[in-house]
Scaffold this active site. Structure first.
Site, PDB file in Angstrom:
ATOM      1  N   TRP A  99      24.835  57.524 -20.491  1.00 23.16           N
ATOM      2  CA  TRP A  99      24.209  58.732 -19.935  1.00 23.16           C
ATOM      3  C   TRP A  99      24.848  59.092 -18.613  1.00 23.16           C
ATOM      4  O   TRP A  99      25.077  60.277 -18.326  1.00 23.16           O
ATOM      5  CB  TRP A  99      22.697  58.551 -19.799  1.00 23.16           C
ATOM      6  CG  TRP A  99      22.040  58.296 -21.120  1.00 23.16           C
ATOM      7  CD1 TRP A  99      21.367  57.169 -21.492  1.00 23.16           C
ATOM      8  CD2 TRP A  99      22.017  59.168 -22.266  1.00 23.16           C
ATOM      9  NE1 TRP A  99      20.924  57.305 -22.791  1.00 23.16           N
ATOM     10  CE2 TRP A  99      21.311  58.511 -23.287  1.00 23.16           C
ATOM     11  CE3 TRP A  99      22.530  60.431 -22.518  1.00 23.16           C
ATOM     12  CZ2 TRP A  99      21.094  59.075 -24.544  1.00 23.16           C
ATOM     13  CZ3 TRP A  99      22.324  61.004 -23.770  1.00 23.16           C
ATOM     14  CH2 TRP A  99      21.619  60.326 -24.762  1.00 23.16           C
ATOM     15  N   ASP A 166      18.808  60.409 -12.645  1.00 18.13           N
ATOM     16  CA  ASP A 166      18.317  60.544 -14.016  1.00 18.13           C
ATOM     17  C   ASP A 166      17.345  59.385 -14.232  1.00 18.13           C
ATOM     18  O   ASP A 166      17.764  58.246 -14.389  1.00 18.13           O
ATOM     19  CB  ASP A 166      19.499  60.468 -14.988  1.00 18.13           C
ATOM     20  CG  ASP A 166      19.061  60.483 -16.455  1.00 18.13           C
ATOM     21  OD1 ASP A 166      17.842  60.544 -16.733  1.00 18.13           O
ATOM     22  OD2 ASP A 166      19.959  60.417 -17.320  1.00 18.13           O
ATOM     23  N   LYS A 190      10.541  59.278 -23.220  1.00 14.78           N
ATOM     24  CA  LYS A 190      10.450  57.823 -23.049  1.00 14.78           C
ATOM     25  C   LYS A 190       9.167  57.387 -22.345  1.00 14.78           C
ATOM     26  O   LYS A 190       8.555  56.432 -22.773  1.00 14.78           O
ATOM     27  CB  LYS A 190      11.669  57.292 -22.299  1.00 14.78           C
ATOM     28  CG  LYS A 190      12.880  57.098 -23.191  1.00 14.78           C
ATOM     29  CD  LYS A 190      13.950  58.089 -22.937  1.00 14.78           C
ATOM     30  CE  LYS A 190      15.099  57.980 -23.940  1.00 14.78           C
ATOM     31  NZ  LYS A 190      16.226  58.797 -23.519  1.00 14.78           N
TER      32      LYS A 190
HETATM   33  C1  LIG Z   1      17.377  59.419 -23.500  1.00 19.23           C
HETATM   34  C2  LIG Z   1      18.134  59.613 -22.238  1.00 19.23           C
HETATM   35  C3  LIG Z   1      18.867  60.777 -21.983  1.00 19.23           C
HETATM   36  C4  LIG Z   1      18.997  61.885 -22.976  1.00 19.23           C
HETATM   37  O1  LIG Z   1      17.895  62.684 -22.970  1.00 19.23           O
HETATM   38  P1  LIG Z   1      17.814  64.020 -23.845  1.00 19.23           P
HETATM   39  O2  LIG Z   1      16.459  64.527 -23.485  1.00 19.23           O
HETATM   40  O3  LIG Z   1      17.973  63.625 -25.271  1.00 19.23           O
HETATM   41  O4  LIG Z   1      18.908  64.926 -23.397  1.00 19.23           O
HETATM   42  C5  LIG Z   1      19.499  60.883 -20.758  1.00 19.23           C
HETATM   43  N1  LIG Z   1      19.426  59.902 -19.841  1.00 19.23           N
HETATM   44  C6  LIG Z   1      18.744  58.771 -20.066  1.00 19.23           C
HETATM   45  C7  LIG Z   1      18.689  57.710 -19.018  1.00 19.23           C
HETATM   46  C8  LIG Z   1      18.082  58.595 -21.270  1.00 19.23           C
HETATM   47  O5  LIG Z   1      17.396  57.453 -21.498  1.00 19.23           O
END
Ligand SMILES: *Cc1c(COP(=O)(O)O)cnc(C)c1O
Length: 355
Positions: A99, A166, A190
């Site tokens: 990511w 993020d 999540k």
């Molecule tokens: C799941 C995840 C993403 C991707 O998220 P989307 O909503 O599918 O774009 C990005 N960063 C992290 C840390 C993730 O766990």
């Protein structure tokens, strides 16, 4: 049979969230209408959206000068929105996983990206610690929890540059010093809600500094000014998010979540370290308390498919590891009860006895 949901995302939600969301699909706030068919501008839904934003502020102790918005496009759209809105000429990024590297790729479209350190050569099994952030970086971006590789930065780095993070897979798992951040973003699927909404916490004076024109929908200010109602927001995921936020508050807030998360992770890592069949894949000091990655020890490699089948038959769902790491990944997000972690541990112990 009781199912234990260890899926990495979309992932487990509290019973409170599921039950209240299901009830609102049938009859939303006594309106006699389904949540799925009401106007986002109805007074009942505006209350939901306002309460959700207020609860995010309350739970994370968000100081004045920051706004909370609900956005579309997933965390992945934030990889582009962050530099679009914040990068004047240069930003620093820490490359700690898939990511993070996706975020780096997007940022390069907007200016100079200084990748200050990377653990890619070690298959992202650790968090680099020795890095220098250039003085002239507009911000420092990091991924607080690397969902795929099971490493986590469970602290707010002490650097001069403003932070951007993020936090898709560990938001609400610990208290955060928001005042260090320009933007924090998290896809909901999540630790908050079903897929379809992204939470962003934005420092207002970090905006308006860039000269490039920003398309309306990609401009944080658009969504801040209209209180997440510029266009039709994802009504159902925002309702579900509010339920999860209420549940967090009932549990004692993020400090209580952190305590429980540490306990859950500790008993599972202890078992991985003790059990002769398994070993962890992440550097011990960087182990995530959200995503626990482990593989069979070398001499038991051929038992991998057997353990997966054995655990699945015992009700463990979603423990197969991501293809970039292999083996197993137990995602033990906020909503995961300790009893489910204990059930997985019992499964590992039973499998050890049989082999
Ligand atoms: C799941 C995840 C993403 C991707 O998220 P989307 O909503 O599918 O774009 C990005 N960063 C992290 C840390 C993730 O766990």
């Amino acid at each position: 049979m009781k199912k234990h949901n260890f899926s990495a995302g979309p992932s487990i939600l509290s019973d409170y969230t599921i039950k209240n969301s299901a009830a609102a699909v049938e009859n939303f706030a006594g309106t006699g209408l389904s949540l799925l068919e009401v106007s986002h501008r109805s007074k009942e839904f505006v209350v939901v959206c306002d309460e959700a934003r207020a609860l995010v502020k309350e739970l994370l102790d968000v100081p004045a000068g920051y706004e909370v918005v609900f956005l579309g496009g997933g965390a992945s759209l934030q990889f582009c929105m962050v530099p679009y809105n914040l990068m004047k000429t240069k930003a620093a990024y820490l490359d700690t996983g898939t990511w993070a590297s996706n975020a780096i790729k997007e940022a390069k479209l907007f200016g100079e990206v200084d990748v200050v350190a990377s653990s890619k050569d070690a298959n992202y099994s650790f968090i680099p610690k020795d890095y220098v952030i250039p003085e002239d970086a507009d911000y420092f971006h990091f991924t607080s929890n690397n969902t795929i590789f099971g490493t986590e930065m469970r602290y707010d780095p002490d650097v001069k540059a403003r932070l951007v993070s993020d936090m898709s897979s560990d938001i609400f798992s610990r208290p955060i010093d928001i005042s260090k951040y320009g933007v924090i973003y998290a896809g909901a699927q999540k630790n908050l809600a079903p897929a379809g909404v992204t939470l962003a916490i934005v420092r207002e004076d970090a905006l308006g500094q860039v000269e490039r024109p920003i398309p309306t929908m990609l401009n944080y200010n658009t969504h801040i000014k209209k209180e997440s109602m510029f266009n039709t927001p994802p009504v159902f995921p925002i309702f579900a998010a509010l339920q999860t936020l209420q549940w967090y508050k009932q549990q004692g807030g993020v400090a209580a979540m952190e305590k429980l998360n540490i306990e859950k992770a500790a008993i599972l890592y202890d078992e991985i370290d003790r059990n002769r069949l398994f070993k962890g894949t992440a550097a011990v000091e960087d182990r995530s308390i959200m995503n626990v990655c482990f593989v069979m020890n070398d001499e038991y490699k051929e038992l991998e498919a057997d353990f997966n089948a054995f655990a699945t038959a015992a009700g463990m769902s979603g423990i197969k590891g991501h293809r970039s790491v292999g083996g197993f990944r137990a995602s033990i997000y906020n909503a995961m009860p300790k009893s489910s972690v204990e059930a997985l541990i019992a499964c590992m112990q039973e499998f050890e006895k049989q082999h």
